[in-house]
Design an enzyme around this catalytic site. Sequence first.
Site, PDB file in Angstrom:
ATOM      1  N   ASP A 118      -8.547  12.560   9.583  1.00 59.77           N
ATOM      2  CA  ASP A 118      -8.613  12.051   8.197  1.00 59.77           C
ATOM      3  C   ASP A 118      -9.356  10.716   8.162  1.00 59.77           C
ATOM      4  O   ASP A 118      -8.944   9.782   7.488  1.00 59.77           O
ATOM      5  CB  ASP A 118      -7.218  11.906   7.603  1.00 59.77           C
ATOM      6  CG  ASP A 118      -7.256  11.760   6.069  1.00 59.77           C
ATOM      7  OD1 ASP A 118      -8.266  12.162   5.453  1.00 59.77           O
ATOM      8  OD2 ASP A 118      -6.284  11.242   5.490  1.00 59.77           O
ATOM      9  N   VAL A 136       3.686   1.283   2.473  1.00 61.20           N
ATOM     10  CA  VAL A 136       3.573   0.222   3.471  1.00 61.20           C
ATOM     11  C   VAL A 136       4.026  -1.088   2.825  1.00 61.20           C
ATOM     12  O   VAL A 136       3.572  -1.451   1.730  1.00 61.20           O
ATOM     13  CB  VAL A 136       2.128   0.087   3.987  1.00 61.20           C
ATOM     14  CG1 VAL A 136       2.046  -1.026   5.033  1.00 61.20           C
ATOM     15  CG2 VAL A 136       1.645   1.411   4.581  1.00 61.20           C
ATOM     16  N   GLY A 155       0.819  -1.203   0.000  1.00 57.62           N
ATOM     17  CA  GLY A 155       0.000   0.000   0.000  1.00 57.62           C
ATOM     18  C   GLY A 155       0.847   1.245   0.000  1.00 57.62           C
ATOM     19  O   GLY A 155       2.063   1.201   0.237  1.00 57.62           O
TER      20      GLY A 155
END
Length: 654
Positions: free
Chosen positions: A133, A24, A17
């Site tokens: 977020d 990641v 990711g």
Amino acid sequence: MAEATIAGRYQLSRKIGEGGMGEVWEAEDVSLRRRIAVKMMSPDLVESSAARARFEREAMAIAQLRNQHVVHVYDYGINAGSPYIVMELLEGEDLQRRLDRVGRFSLGAAVAAIVQVSRGLAAAHAAGIVHRDLKPANVLLTRVDAEDIAKILDFGVIAHLTGSDQNALTSPGALVGTPAYMSPEQIRASTVDHRSDLWSLAVMAYVLLTGRLPFTGRWLGDLIIDISTRAFPPPSTLVPELSPAVDHFFERALAKDPTQRFQSARELASAFASLADGDGRRPAKILVADDEPDMAVLMKQCFRAHLRDGTCEFIFAADGEEALQALNAHPDIDVVLTDINMPRMDGLTLLARVSETRPQARVVVVTAYGDMHNIRTAMNRGAFDFLIKPLNPSDLLLTVEKTLKQVSEARKSARSGHENSLLKTFASPLLVERLDMPDRTISTLVEPGTVAFIDLAGFQERTRGKSPGEVVQLLNANFDVIVPEITLRGGVVGRFLGDAVMILFRGRDHLTNALDTCLAVRAQLETLNRRAGKNSPFARALSMGVATGDIVLAEVGSRSSHQLDYTALGPVVSTAAQLEVMAQPNQILLSGDACVEAASHFTLSDRGHRLLAGTHKPARIFEVIQRIPSSPAGTMANLDTTAEEELQTTKSAG
């Protein structure tokens, strides 16, 4: 970077990711021989001290949280000058991908996800952390014991509830987060607290149920206007099978003013879970989790009258895992009756899961006679009651009826809370305050405070030629910005007067709070106009007047005709109103009586003397320029010399 080793310990294998802060990677902890995830900061951000600080703060923030609905952090460090975070490796798909795949969620599936996310948020808020977020892409669904467990990811733009460092790691006025999920206060760069996350959670719930965002501006400026001023389509207009109760939930959850929203993640989750109840006329739903085959027969015998008249419905499961599947399929279950000793998943484990995912349901635990240890554990985990085997039919019937009554009372209380919230929407805050007074025989109060009048300068000229509906929409758009800043600092709206609002501040630091509000409102409108562009509906300027002294709060009107108002009166109100009329666009005018106290915290500019109505001699007027660091108590360092000398002379002469 594949097969690279970080810090001599974490061997990277594949990228899984990436986001705004970095990538990641799946990796192996070669020391502990376990699979983990490593988040590496993007190379182009490594040289940024602000970005590094945010990255480090993310690691420290998540490490504080020990909650199954927040991704766990194992380690943080610097490798070859680049920061990294070591986290648990999760398998699954994020909510956004699941939503893209299925189109939209059923009410039950949405409830299951939102309630779990709220648990993680509650843990973050309890630790003083605001996520800022929250969105479907930052929530991962991972499979555990035949159940989807939601985990909150990516705390890269968190803020702390102390507010001391809230904007320290971002540029002034910068947008931090994902605009479509931002609260009105976040999108206009105001102070945010945990209620901003609750707005984002409500937007997520809306998206899961309808498959679309509540606010869909085509470009950033339009989106800012939508979020700050406009209503959203009621979910029932997009998904007809959703009830009006769903619309009412979002009216509160997406209120522009944070004080009108749910005030905690648990409160929001409980209200959202109760939406599955419908109008209350449905049969009571009871889930029985027990591996004994004769349990279903016993239930049907004991409750045959209820089953016959349609007031009761049973769902049966052979163990805890089947019970969880039933809860996902029936989000409106009222009571869970569970045995403790069952295969695959026992009743105590099921109890913990029910408390997390269905907070509106009540659990009754069934156990063998004398098993006090399990009974004590069950009650500590939130069981409402318990029954002893072999079950006595009368005791069973009485316990279930008592539990159903408690569920009904709790839901009735929730509906009453919604009605009270609706009443407060249209009633004056001063009137609500009056009704809450313990001694209602007192009809007049006098107390020190500050009154401020804020007027939308040039509003009449700007709205000339517009329809009444358009005028009201523009007016409310601006008040949606002004009122939250008032309530944030302890102020109360005394009255809306056309395109102006009268505000009262009382208690400690009432003058400072009033002036901070005026400055904040002015700054927020400037920010919104800059971001929204030429089509901005927000006032380009404000005229503000502030006065301090004794405020008279009284019942005014015709008592004999039962038509009274509870409002503020007296010279302070009159002075503030006259100063607002004198003020030029974007001026904050203050009478000389208050400038000694104000000068300790604000830069003031002398604007000469004016004769005010109802007075015998001219009053000295000052303009409030800006907030400054506090000066030593009792000084007037922020007044010009002539103003200070005159005030001292006046005090001596008095």
